[in-house]
Design a protein around this motif. Sequence first.
Motif, PDB file in Angstrom:
ATOM      1  N   PHE A   1       0.849  -1.196   0.000  1.00 31.35           N
ATOM      2  CA  PHE A   1       0.000   0.000   0.000  1.00 31.35           C
ATOM      3  C   PHE A   1       0.880   1.240   0.000  1.00 31.35           C
ATOM      4  CE2 PHE A   1      -2.357   3.079   2.857  1.00 31.35           C
ATOM      5  CZ  PHE A   1      -3.118   3.622   1.843  1.00 31.35           C
ATOM      6  N   SER A   2       0.617   2.163  -0.909  1.00 34.36           N
ATOM      7  CA  SER A   2       1.463   3.362  -1.042  1.00 34.36           C
ATOM      8  C   SER A   2       1.468   4.215   0.212  1.00 34.36           C
ATOM      9  CB  SER A   2       1.014   4.196  -2.244  1.00 34.36           C
ATOM     10  OG  SER A   2      -0.320   4.639  -2.060  1.00 34.36           O
ATOM     11  N   GLY A   3       0.429   4.121   1.040  1.00 35.74           N
ATOM     12  CA  GLY A   3       0.369   4.897   2.273  1.00 35.74           C
ATOM     13  C   GLY A   3       0.964   4.190   3.488  1.00 35.74           C
ATOM     14  N   ASN A   4       1.522   2.981   3.297  1.00 29.15           N
ATOM     15  CA  ASN A   4       2.160   2.252   4.392  1.00 29.15           C
ATOM     16  C   ASN A   4       3.479   2.952   4.710  1.00 29.15           C
ATOM     17  OD1 ASN A   4       3.708   0.481   5.981  1.00 29.15           O
ATOM     18  ND2 ASN A   4       2.886  -1.344   4.982  1.00 29.15           N
ATOM     19  N   PRO A   5       3.632   3.485   5.923  1.00 29.16           N
ATOM     20  CA  PRO A   5       4.842   4.239   6.255  1.00 29.16           C
ATOM     21  C   PRO A   5       6.138   3.431   6.153  1.00 29.16           C
ATOM     22  CG  PRO A   5       3.138   4.611   7.902  1.00 29.16           C
ATOM     23  CD  PRO A   5       2.667   3.502   7.020  1.00 29.16           C
ATOM     24  N   THR A   6       6.040   2.101   6.239  1.00 27.35           N
ATOM     25  CA  THR A   6       7.253   1.275   6.166  1.00 27.35           C
ATOM     26  C   THR A   6       7.539   0.772   4.749  1.00 27.35           C
ATOM     27  OG1 THR A   6       6.097  -0.801   6.650  1.00 27.35           O
ATOM     28  CG2 THR A   6       6.905   0.480   8.542  1.00 27.35           C
ATOM     29  N   ARG A   7       6.723   1.167   3.791  1.00 24.83           N
ATOM     30  CA  ARG A   7       6.830   0.636   2.426  1.00 24.83           C
ATOM     31  C   ARG A   7       8.209   0.845   1.808  1.00 24.83           C
ATOM     32  NH1 ARG A   7       4.571   2.717  -2.966  1.00 24.83           N
ATOM     33  NH2 ARG A   7       4.553   0.829  -4.212  1.00 24.83           N
ATOM     34  N   ASN A   8       8.802   1.992   2.035  1.00 25.71           N
ATOM     35  CA  ASN A   8      10.093   2.292   1.402  1.00 25.71           C
ATOM     36  C   ASN A   8      11.297   1.957   2.275  1.00 25.71           C
ATOM     37  OD1 ASN A   8       8.893   3.267  -0.975  1.00 25.71           O
ATOM     38  ND2 ASN A   8       8.464   5.218   0.040  1.00 25.71           N
ATOM     39  N   THR A   9      11.060   1.353   3.444  1.00 26.62           N
ATOM     40  CA  THR A   9      12.179   0.991   4.319  1.00 26.62           C
ATOM     41  C   THR A   9      12.232  -0.523   4.500  1.00 26.62           C
ATOM     42  OG1 THR A   9      10.801   1.446   6.258  1.00 26.62           O
ATOM     43  CG2 THR A   9      12.269   3.200   5.547  1.00 26.62           C
ATOM     44  N   VAL A  10      11.411  -1.045   5.406  1.00 21.63           N
ATOM     45  CA  VAL A  10      11.448  -2.484   5.673  1.00 21.63           C
ATOM     46  C   VAL A  10      10.417  -3.259   4.854  1.00 21.63           C
ATOM     47  CG1 VAL A  10      12.450  -2.321   7.964  1.00 21.63           C
ATOM     48  CG2 VAL A  10       9.990  -2.158   7.712  1.00 21.63           C
ATOM     49  N   SER A  11       9.470  -2.573   4.237  1.00 20.08           N
ATOM     50  CA  SER A  11       8.466  -3.160   3.345  1.00 20.08           C
ATOM     51  C   SER A  11       7.808  -4.418   3.919  1.00 20.08           C
ATOM     52  CB  SER A  11       9.094  -3.464   1.983  1.00 20.08           C
ATOM     53  OG  SER A  11       8.080  -3.810   1.070  1.00 20.08           O
ATOM     54  N   ILE A  12       7.113  -4.233   5.044  1.00 17.86           N
ATOM     55  CA  ILE A  12       6.398  -5.335   5.684  1.00 17.86           C
ATOM     56  C   ILE A  12       4.941  -4.939   5.890  1.00 17.86           C
ATOM     57  CG2 ILE A  12       8.381  -6.332   6.914  1.00 17.86           C
ATOM     58  CD1 ILE A  12       7.509  -4.712   9.389  1.00 17.86           C
ATOM     59  N   ASP A  13       4.074  -5.950   6.026  1.00 20.25           N
ATOM     60  CA  ASP A  13       2.714  -5.655   6.468  1.00 20.25           C
ATOM     61  C   ASP A  13       2.875  -5.008   7.833  1.00 20.25           C
ATOM     62  OD1 ASP A  13       1.709  -6.865   4.165  1.00 20.25           O
ATOM     63  OD2 ASP A  13       1.588  -8.822   5.137  1.00 20.25           O
ATOM     64  N   HIS A  14       2.089  -3.985   8.108  1.00 22.59           N
ATOM     65  CA  HIS A  14       2.391  -3.098   9.233  1.00 22.59           C
ATOM     66  C   HIS A  14       1.146  -2.800  10.053  1.00 22.59           C
ATOM     67  CE1 HIS A  14       4.553  -0.046  11.397  1.00 22.59           C
ATOM     68  NE2 HIS A  14       3.960   0.978  10.814  1.00 22.59           N
ATOM     69  N   ILE A  15       1.212  -3.073  11.359  1.00 23.84           N
ATOM     70  CA  ILE A  15       0.100  -2.789  12.257  1.00 23.84           C
ATOM     71  C   ILE A  15       0.149  -1.327  12.683  1.00 23.84           C
ATOM     72  CG2 ILE A  15      -0.919  -3.303  14.514  1.00 23.84           C
ATOM     73  CD1 ILE A  15       0.159  -6.183  14.149  1.00 23.84           C
ATOM     74  N   VAL A  16      -0.983  -0.644  12.513  1.00 24.70           N
ATOM     75  CA  VAL A  16      -1.112   0.765  12.884  1.00 24.70           C
ATOM     76  C   VAL A  16      -2.363   0.932  13.742  1.00 24.70           C
ATOM     77  CG1 VAL A  16       0.106   1.625  10.838  1.00 24.70           C
ATOM     78  CG2 VAL A  16      -2.386   1.318  10.761  1.00 24.70           C
ATOM     79  N   ILE A  17      -2.485   2.101  14.360  1.00 21.97           N
ATOM     80  CA  ILE A  17      -3.608   2.393  15.250  1.00 21.97           C
ATOM     81  C   ILE A  17      -4.623   3.267  14.515  1.00 21.97           C
ATOM     82  CG2 ILE A  17      -4.288   3.411  17.456  1.00 21.97           C
ATOM     83  CD1 ILE A  17      -1.120   3.219  18.076  1.00 21.97           C
ATOM     84  N   ALA A  18      -5.790   2.715  14.218  1.00 20.00           N
ATOM     85  CA  ALA A  18      -6.875   3.508  13.635  1.00 20.00           C
ATOM     86  C   ALA A  18      -7.516   4.298  14.770  1.00 20.00           C
ATOM     87  CB  ALA A  18      -7.900   2.605  12.962  1.00 20.00           C
TER      88      ALA A  18
END
Length: 195
Positions: free
Chosen positions: A118-135
């Motif tokens: 997902f382009s809005g995943n903050p880790t996309r350009n670093t560790v590129s993992i599925d990422h748990i965030v707080i909604a």
Amino acid sequence: SVKNKIMQDITNASNSCGPTSLLFVNNHFSVKQTGIKAEFISSTSAAISELQGMYSYINEGYNAETSLNQLKKIAKYDWGWSNVRRRSASDGVDTNVGKLIIDLTNNRPGLIVLDSNFSGNPTRNTVSIDHIVIAYAYQRRRDDNGYGASSPYNNHQNDRIYFYDPYFGGNGYFTWGEIGTAVYLAGVAYLQLAP
């Protein structure tokens, strides 16, 4: 600030997005209910110690990737929170987003897994993992057909779900229309959390 002591980028716990998210939520409720910050945010070493205890509780090595079910176990059974629910993928996107809206309106944040691509995943350009965030918030918005946010004809595709990133800190969002590419788990099977 709080985030400068417990974000993953500071604790060097690159796979701990789930437990770190729990720390942020725990601190939020500590301040909201008592006016006092949680003890583990006093220093980065205190945050690391708390993370180590959380991993030990679920029998995982420090900095292991975690699932929402493991995080539920920590919040519900280790911390004794009674308002913890894992939403079912079989309920589907519309039902679960409806539940998420109600939860967020009632100050019950949710943990959501962002897809690694997902382009809005903050880790996309670093560790590129599925990422748990707080909604933490939902915002109704005008749709592309011109229907207002509260119109019964609004298709909600532009409505936003806002999240907080435990890795770098900071806020992001995805739209209802992006759920298929933004959220990793089918049916937006999020984890709702509150004491």
